[in-house]
Design an enzyme around this catalytic site. Structure first.
Site, mmCIF file in Angstrom:
data_model
loop_
_atom_site.group_PDB
_atom_site.id
_atom_site.type_symbol
_atom_site.label_atom_id
_atom_site.label_comp_id
_atom_site.label_asym_id
_atom_site.label_seq_id
_atom_site.Cartn_x
_atom_site.Cartn_y
_atom_site.Cartn_z
ATOM 1 N N GLU A 245 -7.650 20.462 15.516
ATOM 2 C CA GLU A 245 -9.039 20.977 16.327
ATOM 3 C C GLU A 245 -9.402 19.879 17.233
ATOM 4 O OE1 GLU A 245 -12.333 22.515 13.563
ATOM 5 O OE2 GLU A 245 -10.967 21.951 11.980
ATOM 6 N N THR B 75 -9.333 -3.719 -9.046
ATOM 7 C CA THR B 75 -8.761 -2.424 -8.842
ATOM 8 C C THR B 75 -9.200 -1.544 -7.467
ATOM 9 O OG1 THR B 75 -10.216 -0.982 -10.026
ATOM 10 C CG2 THR B 75 -8.322 -1.372 -10.987
ATOM 11 N N ASP B 76 -10.490 -2.162 -7.096
ATOM 12 C CA ASP B 76 -11.377 -1.752 -5.943
ATOM 13 C C ASP B 76 -10.441 -1.493 -4.518
ATOM 14 O OD1 ASP B 76 -13.341 -1.472 -7.550
ATOM 15 O OD2 ASP B 76 -14.821 -2.875 -6.665
ATOM 16 N N LYS C 149 -7.191 4.399 -5.559
ATOM 17 C CA LYS C 149 -8.195 4.457 -6.465
ATOM 18 C C LYS C 149 -8.944 5.764 -6.288
ATOM 19 C CE LYS C 149 -11.498 1.896 -8.880
ATOM 20 N NZ LYS C 149 -12.419 0.679 -9.112
ATOM 21 N N THR D 83 -11.176 -6.905 -12.853
ATOM 22 C CA THR D 83 -11.299 -6.652 -14.234
ATOM 23 C C THR D 83 -10.377 -7.112 -15.049
ATOM 24 O OG1 THR D 83 -12.745 -4.836 -13.485
ATOM 25 C CG2 THR D 83 -11.969 -4.622 -15.618
HETATM 26 N N1 GLU Z 1 -14.818 -4.676 -8.493
HETATM 27 C C1 GLU Z 1 -14.012 -5.474 -9.441
HETATM 28 C C2 GLU Z 1 -12.668 -5.428 -8.533
HETATM 29 O O1 GLU Z 1 -12.087 -4.634 -7.904
HETATM 30 C C3 GLU Z 1 -13.605 -4.948 -10.478
HETATM 31 C C4 GLU Z 1 -13.355 -3.455 -10.481
HETATM 32 C C5 GLU Z 1 -11.878 -3.534 -11.196
HETATM 33 O O2 GLU Z 1 -11.040 -4.602 -11.121
HETATM 34 O O3 GLU Z 1 -11.566 -2.521 -11.709
HETATM 35 O O4 GLU Z 1 -11.896 -6.603 -8.686
#
Ligand code: GLU
Length: 326
Positions: free
Chosen positions: A282, A94-95, A167, A15
């Site tokens: 457990e 970010t994923d 995340k 992103t």
């Molecule tokens: N799904 C995309 C990725 O991880 C965009 C999400 C992001 O970068 O925040 O690259």
């Protein structure tokens, strides 16, 4: 006279390089902005730093995998050997940032600063966080105190260690958290405050870079989970399994029995974000030859299990020792 730090930017997409074509649109595409544009943007930040860059990929990080990781590892090692580079920034979606950061953390020496940075809002969105995060990443990657801490992730004015970061929200600029340890520094484009000294100075890579990462699947648990899910995973040819368990790494009895009979190493993690999965609460890990993931969530437990397997490790006790380390 101090010279400006020389920062190498390795772009992978995400992103932070995303565009929706308008400031207010909802849909957008990650990885649209190339490294040349990112370098120009970095130059425009007005920070005391010099930049060069390489484009590794231009993708959403949901598509990242071995080819990009292999290229990143090679490029970072070469930057570490390059006297003309003081620190490295990896721009990343970010994923899966936590997986890339942890994989690199486990396979690189704790030398020059290596900083992953992303954004939750596309570059052309109103209130985009990308350039703020990039400016912060430059501040961190150019700081001598960032060396010897392993791979770092910079998001929303905070610095996280790769081993802790996750995340934790699907939206919002403050989507990242550290578990079990929170951020290790606060950062703004104007300031950087470390909460403690470097904890990995002089440490070599924990694992050699492998020829390939073996196939390992994560089994997500739920109430009423059936034991045949284990057989489905094994049928796909996995060499190891990670359980995203209930609570402190639990699963229905028949699932535990099927995992014990799986014939591949099994690591118990948790579907819960916070907290540790410890041995023999457990579930009888000793009898079942399971490994407890401790503080690692399923995604990072999978990376560590892959590296253990790639290094030839099969003994659960030896693997447990790796999961016990920080
Ligand atoms: N799904 C995309 C990725 O991880 C965009 C999400 C992001 O970068 O925040 O690259």
């Amino acid at each position: 006279m101090t010279t400006a730090p020389r920062i190498r930017i390795l772009a992978t997409g995400g992103t932070i390089a995303g565009s929706g074509g308008s400031a207010t649109t909802r849909a957008y595409r990650p990885g649209q902005i190339g490294v040349a544009e990112l370098l120009a943007a970095a130059d425009g930040l007005g920070l005391e730093a010099d930049f060069d860059g390489r484009e590794i990929a231009g993708i959403g990080s949901q598509d990242i995998g071995w080819p990009q990781w292999d290229a990143l590892h090679r490029e970072i090692l070469s930057a570490m050997d390059d006297d003309g580079v003081d620190g490295v920034i990896v721009t990343h979606g970010t994923d899966t940032a936590e997986e890339t950061a942890f994989l690199l953390d486990l396979t690189l020496p704790a030398g020059k600063p290596v900083v992953l940075v992303g954004a939750m809002r596309p570059a052309d969105a109103v209130g985009s966080d990308g350039m703020r995060n990039l400016a912060n990443a430059v501040r961190v990657a150019g700081d001598a105190q960032a060396a010897g801490r392993g791979v770092l992730v910079v998001m929303s004015d905070q610095v996280f260690a790769a081993i802790d970061v996750r995340k934790a929200a699907t939206g919002g600029a403050e989507a990242f958290r550290g578990f079990p340890r929170g951020p290790i520094a606060n950062v703004t484009p104007m300031s950087l405050d470390w909460f403690g000294p470097p904890d990995k100075a002089g440490r070599g890579a924990r694992f050699a870079w492998p020829d390939m990462l073996p196939k390992v699947a994560i089994l997500h648990t739920y109430a009423g989970m059936e034991a045949d899910t284990v057989g489905c995973a094994l049928g796909s040819g996995v060499e190891g399994l990670v359980l995203a368990g209930l609570g402190s790494g639990n699963a229905p009895g028949p699932v535990i029995d099927a995992l014990a009979a799986a014939g591949v190493p099994v690591v118990r993690s948790s579907r819960v974000d916070q907290g540790s999965v410890d041995r023999n609460l457990e579930v009888d890990d000793d009898a079942n030859r399971f490994v407890a993931a401790r503080g690692l969530g399923p995604a990072k437990a999978r990376i560590l299990l892959q590296l253990c397997l790639a290094s030839g490790m099969r003994d659960p006790a030896a693997m447990q020792a790796e999961f016990d380390r920080r």
